[in-house]
Structures are given as C-alpha cells and as structure tokens.
Scaffold this active site. Sequence first.
Site, PDB file in Angstrom:
ATOM      1  N   HIS A 308      -0.725 -34.327 -29.652  1.00 41.55           N
ATOM      2  CA  HIS A 308      -1.892 -34.616 -30.638  1.00 41.55           C
ATOM      3  C   HIS A 308      -1.687 -33.203 -31.956  1.00 41.55           C
ATOM      4  O   HIS A 308      -1.092 -32.219 -31.176  1.00 41.55           O
ATOM      5  CB  HIS A 308      -3.054 -34.376 -30.593  1.00 41.55           C
ATOM      6  CG  HIS A 308      -4.285 -35.121 -31.439  1.00 41.55           C
ATOM      7  ND1 HIS A 308      -4.473 -33.964 -32.436  1.00 41.55           N
ATOM      8  CD2 HIS A 308      -4.850 -36.238 -31.394  1.00 41.55           C
ATOM      9  CE1 HIS A 308      -5.233 -34.938 -33.411  1.00 41.55           C
ATOM     10  NE2 HIS A 308      -5.615 -35.720 -32.329  1.00 41.55           N
ATOM     11  N   ASP A 366      -6.729 -41.165 -26.118  1.00 43.53           N
ATOM     12  CA  ASP A 366      -6.400 -42.208 -25.982  1.00 43.53           C
ATOM     13  C   ASP A 366      -5.719 -42.407 -24.632  1.00 43.53           C
ATOM     14  O   ASP A 366      -5.363 -43.590 -24.210  1.00 43.53           O
ATOM     15  CB  ASP A 366      -5.421 -42.756 -26.992  1.00 43.53           C
ATOM     16  CG  ASP A 366      -5.941 -43.263 -28.368  1.00 43.53           C
ATOM     17  OD1 ASP A 366      -7.017 -43.333 -28.741  1.00 43.53           O
ATOM     18  OD2 ASP A 366      -4.839 -42.235 -29.227  1.00 43.53           O
TER      19      ASP A 366
HETATM   20  N1  CMC Z   1       5.819 -37.804 -25.721  1.00 43.38           N
HETATM   21  C1  CMC Z   1       6.450 -36.293 -25.089  1.00 43.38           C
HETATM   22  N2  CMC Z   1       7.171 -35.577 -26.387  1.00 43.38           N
HETATM   23  C2  CMC Z   1       6.213 -35.528 -27.080  1.00 43.38           C
HETATM   24  C3  CMC Z   1       4.854 -36.452 -27.244  1.00 43.38           C
HETATM   25  C4  CMC Z   1       4.982 -37.237 -26.131  1.00 43.38           C
HETATM   26  N3  CMC Z   1       3.298 -37.946 -26.641  1.00 43.38           N
HETATM   27  N4  CMC Z   1       4.311 -35.691 -28.620  1.00 43.38           N
HETATM   28  C5  CMC Z   1       5.275 -34.806 -28.523  1.00 43.38           C
HETATM   29  N5  CMC Z   1       5.979 -34.396 -28.091  1.00 43.38           N
HETATM   30  C6  CMC Z   1       7.513 -33.798 -28.684  1.00 43.38           C
HETATM   31  C7  CMC Z   1       8.455 -34.134 -29.519  1.00 43.38           C
HETATM   32  O1  CMC Z   1       9.731 -34.946 -29.622  1.00 43.38           O
HETATM   33  C8  CMC Z   1       8.717 -32.193 -29.833  1.00 43.38           C
HETATM   34  O2  CMC Z   1       9.227 -32.045 -29.288  1.00 43.38           O
HETATM   35  P1  CMC Z   1      10.493 -31.315 -30.140  1.00 43.38           P
HETATM   36  O3  CMC Z   1       9.932 -29.644 -30.502  1.00 43.38           O
HETATM   37  O4  CMC Z   1      11.551 -31.041 -28.493  1.00 43.38           O
HETATM   38  O5  CMC Z   1      11.472 -32.288 -30.696  1.00 43.38           O
HETATM   39  C9  CMC Z   1       7.550 -31.873 -30.199  1.00 43.38           C
HETATM   40  O6  CMC Z   1       6.839 -32.915 -28.666  1.00 43.38           O
HETATM   41  C10 CMC Z   1       6.816 -32.083 -31.250  1.00 43.38           C
HETATM   42  O7  CMC Z   1       6.366 -33.092 -31.307  1.00 43.38           O
HETATM   43  P2  CMC Z   1       5.650 -33.284 -32.800  1.00 43.38           P
HETATM   44  O8  CMC Z   1       6.424 -35.170 -32.974  1.00 43.38           O
HETATM   45  O9  CMC Z   1       6.304 -32.732 -34.243  1.00 43.38           O
HETATM   46  O10 CMC Z   1       4.173 -33.447 -33.122  1.00 43.38           O
HETATM   47  P3  CMC Z   1       2.967 -34.636 -34.097  1.00 43.38           P
HETATM   48  O11 CMC Z   1       2.575 -32.788 -34.244  1.00 43.38           O
HETATM   49  O12 CMC Z   1       3.494 -34.458 -35.275  1.00 43.38           O
HETATM   50  O13 CMC Z   1       2.575 -35.357 -33.217  1.00 43.38           O
HETATM   51  C11 CMC Z   1       1.579 -37.052 -31.866  1.00 43.38           C
HETATM   52  C12 CMC Z   1       1.623 -35.530 -32.962  1.00 43.38           C
HETATM   53  C13 CMC Z   1       0.194 -37.528 -32.002  1.00 43.38           C
HETATM   54  C14 CMC Z   1       2.299 -38.011 -33.022  1.00 43.38           C
HETATM   55  C15 CMC Z   1       2.550 -36.858 -31.057  1.00 43.38           C
HETATM   56  O14 CMC Z   1       2.284 -36.057 -29.722  1.00 43.38           O
HETATM   57  C16 CMC Z   1       2.523 -38.831 -30.282  1.00 43.38           C
HETATM   58  O15 CMC Z   1       3.685 -39.116 -30.462  1.00 43.38           O
HETATM   59  N6  CMC Z   1       1.615 -39.059 -29.670  1.00 43.38           N
HETATM   60  C17 CMC Z   1       1.892 -39.625 -28.760  1.00 43.38           C
HETATM   61  C18 CMC Z   1       1.163 -41.273 -29.601  1.00 43.38           C
HETATM   62  C19 CMC Z   1      -0.181 -40.690 -28.792  1.00 43.38           C
HETATM   63  O16 CMC Z   1      -0.650 -40.233 -28.058  1.00 43.38           O
HETATM   64  N7  CMC Z   1      -1.250 -40.840 -30.362  1.00 43.38           N
HETATM   65  C20 CMC Z   1      -2.444 -40.677 -30.116  1.00 43.38           C
HETATM   66  C21 CMC Z   1      -3.032 -39.674 -31.209  1.00 43.38           C
HETATM   67  S1  CMC Z   1      -4.370 -39.673 -30.920  1.00 43.38           S
HETATM   68  C22 CMC Z   1      -5.614 -40.200 -31.856  1.00 43.38           C
HETATM   69  C23 CMC Z   1      -6.702 -39.648 -32.920  1.00 43.38           C
HETATM   70  O17 CMC Z   1      -7.245 -38.396 -32.793  1.00 43.38           O
HETATM   71  O18 CMC Z   1      -6.594 -40.357 -33.632  1.00 43.38           O
END
Ligand code: CMC
Length: 432
Positions: A308, A366
């Site tokens: 998240h 989710d």
């Molecule tokens: N699975 C595998 N790796 C992940 C995931 C995941 N779900 N989420 C983040 N990472 C890794 C990412 O690859 C990165 O690794 P590295 O540092 O080696 O490059 C690191 O963790 C940081 O990732 P980020 O994309 O910079 O993190 P973020 O804070 O921008 O992303 C997120 C947040 C929700 C978009 C992401 O965690 C994700 O895509 N999750 C899956 C989709 C999901 O479940 N979304 C629902 C969010 S809750 C709904 C709401 O509250 O509205």
Amino acid sequence: MAEPNKVATLTLDGKTHELPVHKGSIGPDVVDITKLYGETGAFTYDPGFTSTAACQSSITYIDGDEGILLYRGYPIEHLAEQGDFIETCYLLYYGELPTAQQRKAFEKNITYHTMVHEQMAQFFRGFRRDAHPMAVMVATVGAMAAFYHDSIDINDARQREIASHRMIAKMPTIAAMAYKYSIGQPFVYPRNDLGYAANFLRMCFAVPCEDYVVNPVFARAMDRIFTLHADHEQNASTSTVRLAGSSGANPFACIAAGIACLWGPAHGGANEAALNMLKEIGKKENIPAFIDKVKDKSSNVRLMGFGHRVYKNYDPRAIIMQKTAYEVFDALGVDDDPLLEVARELERIALSDEYFISRKLYPNVDFYSGIILRALGFPTSMFTVLFAVARTIGWISQWKEMIAEPNQKIGRPRQLYVGSERRDYVSLSRRG
Ligand code: CMC
C-alpha cells in the site's frame, strides 16, 4: 488554522525565506507554502502529491507505519466490530457518534429516501445491457442533478444536507439497478423495514418470482465492508471530488467525478485483480512458483492485495476482512473453500519471506474482500460499484467539509513547464 509553532527556512538564489510550519492534532507537520510563489517566484514540484497536504481535514487519520485508521478519532476496528455503517455515516458526516435519538432519526431519514425517481428507470434503459456497471453508475449519479435539482444550491446548507442524505440513501438502489440491468432482471424496489446492507442485498438478489431472505451474517459482512471502505483520507477519488467541488459544481456532479476516478484499476479495481490472482493460482501447491514469479522483476507480476502507498504495516482493514471471510464461509457451511485456502497460505508464506518483509508489504483491504463478495454472490464487475456505494459517505463528508471552509478556493495546481519556448507561427506551405 492554528498559529504556526515553528518555521522552516528555505534558501533560494541566495535569499532566505521563512515558511510557517503548522502542527496537526496528530501526524506529520506541514510546511505552509501558500505565499511561496508570491515571495520567491518559485513553485513546488510534487507529482502524485506524495508530500503535499492539499487541505486541512478533521475527518480521517491514517498512520501507515503503525497500521492505524481513525474516523473522527475512532479506530476502524471499533466501528466495524462494535458499531455499524449507519452510525459510521452519521459520525463521518456530522463529526460525532449519534445519540440513540439522533441515530433513529438519521436512519429513518436515510431509509425513507431509498427510492429513486421513477423516470430514472427509463434513463437506465438507454444503456446497452452489457455496459459495465461503473459506466452506468457514473452516468446515473451525474444525472441525479437533473432529477433532484431542488437540492443543488451549494450555498444553501439545508440543500447541501438534503443532497447528501439523498446520495447516501439512493446509492445502493442505483447500484442494485445497475446490477439488475446488466443481468437482464427487473429492478427490485427498496424495502423500508430492512437495514441498509440487508436492503441492498435484497435489491441485488431478489426476483419478483422469489423473495431473497437476507442471511443476517451476510448483511453484517456487507455492512462491515461498507464501514471499512467508508473513507480513506485524501485518496485519488476523494481528491477528485474536492477538486470538482472547488469550482462550485453541484454535489451529484462531484460524486459522479469521484466514481469515475475510483473506476481505475490502481484505485478501486484491486480487489477484482486479487480475486483473479487467487483463481489463477488455484491450489496451494502452485504458490511457491507464483511467489518466484512475483520476485522476478522481469515478470511484472505483483502479489495483488499486498502492499500500500500509505500502509507500511498491516492494513487494519485487512484483519477485519479476514475474520469476516471466515464468518461468511461458516454461514455458507463451507469449510474448505479453495480460494480461501490459497489466500491463507499465500499470506502465511509472504509474511515470512524476506522479499516482502524487507519491502514492508502486508495484506491490504483488497486481499480478502474479493473472496467475501464472490461468496455473497456478486460478480467481479460489481466489486468497484460496491466500493463506490461505501465511499459515497466519505466523499460527501469531505465535500461538505470543503464547502464550509471559510478560505475555500478553486483548486488550481501549477506546473513545471518543459515544452517549447515562444516561437512564431509557420504557414502550412512552409512547414518541412
Ligand atoms: N507485490 C510484489 N512486489 C511489490 C508489491 C506487490 N504487491 N507492491 C510493491 N512491491 C515492491 C515493488 O516492486 C518495489 O520493489 P523494489 O524496491 O525492489 O523495486 C517496492 O515493493 C516498492 O514498490 P512501489 O511500487 O514503489 O510501492 P508503492 O507504495 O508505490 O505501491 C501499491 C503501492 C499499492 C501500488 C503496490 O503495493 C501494489 O501494486 N500493490 C498491488 C495492488 C493492490 O493491492 N492495490 C490495492 C491498494 S489498497 C486499495 C486502497 O486503499 O484504495
């Protein structure tokens, strides 16, 4: 806003500027840059607003490191487990939990406004049957301004309240109509003797030839899902509602804008993606290979329902969702649902794996919600619609707070321009 308690110093082009720093009741301080452009001629740059507070608000507080979510100061787990959605709506909108008398009056008010203008049924019939229910929601909620134009004067506090009550009350009816239309069944009218969640389930699943007796465990699960999704601070759809409302647009138009934003897969669509992922994994034996794929950066596969932007700890909503999933499967008499099994095992493995631990990736809301909604009988195309029904109270409360703000201004972000400098027009015949 309270008087600043300290100042930050910025040095730009050799000149020093003092910027006031405001303290919230809890959470990070904010550096006030409202006079920055006037004093320095510079803007700040923060795409995605990762470090920018766009407003002050007293509705919802999130501490992502600690995994805390508070609505008006009350922890989400207290509200979801000891309260209910109607009480949560009152709390978010009016700022305090209702007394017994206030609750009764509010619930009656909402319950007695669940029917929609009969002509809205004609409006629905203009859509193709295979239209996505979110497309139908955006259009029909926007169209409410045409049906209820006696409550669109945003300068009249009573009209604002009537429009708000109308949306809380009618959103489940419109969502159920969108669903019924998509499956070619007749609309089911609301019933005033049922609670908010039970009424919604009945409008979705009853048919004229056979009533739907609402299982109280299912109604409670639906109510909890609504409560857990009711508000989440300044997320993309809420910020969209505020920005649309800042121009003075009517409340129905603003909420329609919020629904449009929520439709995006990075926001409201993740529970559908999480469910599809569990289906794809299929059985426990396939989990290690899937985890390997997730860790392989070239695969572009993510563990959906994990991680998240704000929570770097357990999403407090995920814990309640997991518990609710077990209650629903118990009520269904299913003790070995394969998807629930896969989810539980996936969670166990991921939480003990260095890749997820080091990146602070925990289950989010989710991860389990898709499993519950599927067990209740909803198709995946309805998942984001249910999120919109729940989030309506959050959007409306944030909109109301913004309108009441004495210094409220139209939202107008600035930009870092990187295009061409001024150049002269070249006639068509002289262009290379
Ligand atoms: N699975 C595998 N790796 C992940 C995931 C995941 N779900 N989420 C983040 N990472 C890794 C990412 O690859 C990165 O690794 P590295 O540092 O080696 O490059 C690191 O963790 C940081 O990732 P980020 O994309 O910079 O993190 P973020 O804070 O921008 O992303 C997120 C947040 C929700 C978009 C992401 O965690 C994700 O895509 N999750 C899956 C989709 C999901 O479940 N979304 C629902 C969010 S809750 C709904 C709401 O509250 O509205």
